[in-house]
Design an enzyme around this catalytic site. Structure first.
Site, PDB file in Angstrom:
ATOM      1  N   ASN A 166       0.833  -1.256   0.000  1.00 38.00           N
ATOM      2  CA  ASN A 166       0.035  -0.054   0.074  1.00 38.00           C
ATOM      3  C   ASN A 166       0.773   1.278   0.097  1.00 38.00           C
ATOM      4  OD1 ASN A 166      -2.556  -1.393   0.214  1.00 38.00           O
ATOM      5  ND2 ASN A 166      -2.266  -1.544   2.310  1.00 38.00           N
ATOM      6  N   TYR A 167       2.243   1.176   0.367  1.00 36.51           N
ATOM      7  CA  TYR A 167       2.802   2.394   0.464  1.00 36.51           C
ATOM      8  C   TYR A 167       4.125   2.767  -0.301  1.00 36.51           C
ATOM      9  CZ  TYR A 167       0.061   2.311   4.919  1.00 36.51           C
ATOM     10  OH  TYR A 167      -0.873   2.217   6.035  1.00 36.51           O
ATOM     11  N   LEU A 168       4.674   1.571  -0.535  1.00 31.79           N
ATOM     12  CA  LEU A 168       5.966   1.558  -1.543  1.00 31.79           C
ATOM     13  C   LEU A 168       5.357   1.851  -2.943  1.00 31.79           C
ATOM     14  CD1 LEU A 168       8.216  -0.781   0.018  1.00 31.79           C
ATOM     15  CD2 LEU A 168       8.249   1.639   0.607  1.00 31.79           C
TER      16      LEU A 168
END
Length: 150
Positions: free
Chosen positions: A106-108
């Site tokens: 979800n973040y990278l």
């Protein structure tokens, strides 16, 4: 002082920082229904290997020469197997309710990961992303090459 090489069983999931980050970010998951059965299976395997180690050490006491060397290697191999099983159990218990892959998903930016894998000797993406994530991030695989910059 010489530094020891890491034990072969030590992996990224055993490192404290990804686990701590996942806990801080509340990346939790429910413990699987089969977790207790898995732990019992691992305990059973540990018990079997412990018995094999005891038997090998007992067998080792009455030997000499090349037979002793062979049995000593066998006992050392069994002890390494026992240590690996115990480490595997400890890691599994620590990570039972922690979702380590949430930040990766979800973040990278997946292009960063793809570029890194291509830059460093065509590191296989299957070691980083599972099959469904490879399908989800196909656009990143197509877009990023080894010279891609964020």
């Amino acid at each position: 002082r010489r530094r020891r090489a890491p034990h072969p069983c030590v992996c990224v999931h055993d490192a404290p920082s990804p686990r701590q980050v996942a806990i801080l970010c509340n990346h939790s998951k429910s413990v699987s229904k089969t977790f207790d059965a898995q732990m019992e299976r691992i305990d059973g395997r540990i018990g079997e290997v412990e018995e094999e180690v005891k038997a090998a050490k007992k067998e080792l006491k009455g030997t000499s020469g090349s037979e002793r060397d062979r049995l000593k290697k066998k006992a050392e191999g069994l002890e390494a197997k026992l240590h690996k099983l115990q480490t595997e159990k400890a890691i599994k218990q620590k990570l039972a309710g922690v979702a380590l892959s949430t930040s990766k998903t979800n973040y990278l930016d997946p292009r960063i990961t793809v570029a890194w894998c291509k830059r460093f000797g065509n590191f296989p993406l299957t070691k980083i992303f599972n099959k469904s994530l490879l399908t989800k991030f196909k656009w990143a695989v197509d877009e990023a090459d080894e010279d891609w910059r964020f």
